[in-house]
Design an enzyme around this catalytic site. Structure first.
Site, mmCIF file in Angstrom:
data_model
loop_
_atom_site.group_PDB
_atom_site.id
_atom_site.type_symbol
_atom_site.label_atom_id
_atom_site.label_comp_id
_atom_site.label_asym_id
_atom_site.label_seq_id
_atom_site.Cartn_x
_atom_site.Cartn_y
_atom_site.Cartn_z
ATOM 1 N N HIS A 161 15.131 7.144 -25.394
ATOM 2 C CA HIS A 161 13.889 6.680 -25.997
ATOM 3 C C HIS A 161 14.161 5.568 -27.030
ATOM 4 O O HIS A 161 15.179 4.906 -26.970
ATOM 5 C CB HIS A 161 13.110 7.845 -26.591
ATOM 6 C CG HIS A 161 12.907 8.961 -25.608
ATOM 7 N ND1 HIS A 161 12.025 8.889 -24.566
ATOM 8 C CD2 HIS A 161 13.537 10.175 -25.492
ATOM 9 C CE1 HIS A 161 12.082 10.007 -23.855
ATOM 10 N NE2 HIS A 161 12.994 10.803 -24.394
ATOM 11 N N GLU A 207 12.081 12.614 -31.398
ATOM 12 C CA GLU A 207 13.310 12.740 -30.625
ATOM 13 C C GLU A 207 14.164 11.485 -30.680
ATOM 14 O O GLU A 207 15.401 11.560 -30.721
ATOM 15 C CB GLU A 207 12.969 13.072 -29.166
ATOM 16 C CG GLU A 207 14.194 13.247 -28.280
ATOM 17 C CD GLU A 207 13.852 13.322 -26.809
ATOM 18 O OE1 GLU A 207 14.804 13.354 -26.000
ATOM 19 O OE2 GLU A 207 12.650 13.327 -26.456
ATOM 20 N N HIS A 251 19.667 13.381 -25.375
ATOM 21 C CA HIS A 251 18.243 13.682 -25.564
ATOM 22 C C HIS A 251 18.086 15.013 -26.283
ATOM 23 O O HIS A 251 19.032 15.780 -26.438
ATOM 24 C CB HIS A 251 17.529 13.748 -24.208
ATOM 25 C CG HIS A 251 17.332 12.428 -23.538
ATOM 26 N ND1 HIS A 251 16.113 11.804 -23.442
ATOM 27 C CD2 HIS A 251 18.224 11.606 -22.923
ATOM 28 C CE1 HIS A 251 16.255 10.660 -22.791
ATOM 29 N NE2 HIS A 251 17.530 10.518 -22.466
ATOM 30 N N GLU A 273 20.524 17.563 -22.846
ATOM 31 C CA GLU A 273 19.406 17.934 -23.725
ATOM 32 C C GLU A 273 19.967 18.854 -24.810
ATOM 33 O O GLU A 273 20.264 20.025 -24.554
ATOM 34 C CB GLU A 273 18.324 18.659 -22.927
ATOM 35 C CG GLU A 273 17.795 17.909 -21.704
ATOM 36 C CD GLU A 273 16.624 17.012 -22.043
ATOM 37 O OE1 GLU A 273 16.432 16.741 -23.245
ATOM 38 O OE2 GLU A 273 15.902 16.596 -21.123
#
Length: 367
Positions: A11, A25, A78, A143
């Site tokens: 992101h 995040e 992430h 993640e």
């Protein structure tokens, strides 16, 4: 032997990723990637980043940048997110398939992070994520806990340095590099101020200019392909889905082949890792179901300004290549050649690259 690892903080910019009570995040991803990169660098690994600031870089751009350099691993960092806060927690790693070195890296990442207190949610196959599907080197999207889990956030913040070291250790183990004590957290308890200072560490020039350049538009010439100063719009994320199966690692399609620990339909975590909608490879979605015979072209530029496209065509014609301009909405693609096989296209692409052109094989037809 020198190894190269590409770290991809997910992101950035207007794409905040998952958000929980103002916690974004994109910031956690960047903090963690920079910290991991510093540890890898101190252990002799060449580290490249897809971003080092709070800027937006499209998923296809990240993959394209990564494929411009020979790297041993691509690791996308992430945080996860569930539909209901404080329902799920743990670490999960995503791969394109289970049959290349990415699986071993994913297992190492989960193992190292589980030892710090995260629940191991296993490994999942995701063939629709651009950074996994389009990168040519073994790639993993990890993640690191759930951003809408208070327990995971507490663990992330209080053991941040240990998490950074664990991820770096997993990468080093996968490369077969014995980790040194460089970057290993001290056993002494750190106060909160020192912990946050570590989170805001400054890399002080240790990042390769090939990637950090200036992500606000002044990209390194290796990425803009010596295109006479005209930045190719591929680097602005306007790739319109024309990416080559060369970026698909020539992998067998493994849709639905989850690892055994994710296959059980009764497993409440079996659908985790689905929140990364901004990472979806839209070309993969569009291309499904097409039946026509695939053909390949070599794209040498994608421009907003038609004059820039025509200038490139003239340069190619003068160099002895037949080139055409194909309109793609508001963009102009410069292409050459028409090949029935990927091998033929790659041979022609190699010749063009040796002559200094920035190239991209594009495919029409069934994927």
């Amino acid at each position: 032997m020198a190894y190269t690892v590409i770290l991809d903080p997910g992101h950035g910019g207007y794409d905040n990723g998952a958000v929980y009570f103002g916690r974004m995040e994109k910031y956690d991803n960047l903090d963690l990637a920079l910290a991991v990169g510093e540890i890898l660098d101190s252990n002799g690994v060449n580290v490249l980043f897809t971003r080092t600031e709070d800027v937006y870089v499209s998923p296809l751009e990240r993959a394209y940048m990564a494929n411009m350099v020979p790297a041993d691993y691509f690791v996308s960092i992430h945080r996860n997110s569930g539909q209901t806060p404080n329902t799920y927690s743990g670490v999960q790693s995503l791969v394109y398939n289970m049959n290349d070195p990415s699986r071993q890296l994913a297992e190492n990442l989960n193992k190292e992070l589980e030892e710090l207190g995260f629940t191991d949610l296993g490994i999942a196959v995701r063939t629709d994520l651009a950074v996994l599907r389009r990168t040519v080197m073994p790639s993993v999207l990890v993640e690191v806990g759930f951003i809408n889990s208070d327990s995971d956030n507490t663990l992330f913040d209080e053991r941040f340095d240990e998490i950074s070291y664990a991820i770096a250790t997993a990468i080093l183990d996968s490369l077969g590099v014995p980790p040194t004590n460089e970057g290993e957290p001290s056993n002494d308890n750190e106060d909160t101020d020192n912990m946050m200072d570590n989170r805001n560490r400054n890399m002080n020039g240790n990042m390769n200019d090939e990637f950090n350049g200036n992500m606000n538009g002044n990209m390194n010439d290796e990425f803009n392909g010596n295109m006479n100063g005209n930045m190719n719009d591929e680097f602005n994320g306007n790739m319109n889905g024309n990416m080559n199966d060369n970026f698909n690692k020539n992998r067998n399609n493994t849709n639905g082949n989850m690892d055994n620990n994710m296959n059980n339909s009764n497993n409440p975590n079996s659908n985790l890792g689905q929140h990364e909608e901004s990472e979806i490879d839209t070309d993969y979605q569009i291309g499904e179901g097409q039946e026509e015979q695939p053909t390949y072209h070599i794209q040498l530029g994608l421009f907003r300004d038609g004059n820039n496209a025509r200038n490139l065509v003239n340069n190619l014609n003068q160099a002895g290549y037949m080139a055409d301009i194909i309109s793609q909405g508001e963009l102009y693609a410069v292409v050459t050649g028409e090949f029935d096989s990927l091998d033929e296209a790659q041979a022609a692409e190699d010749t063009l690259r040796q002559q200094g052109y920035s190239t991209l094989i594009v495919r029409n037809g069934n994927r």
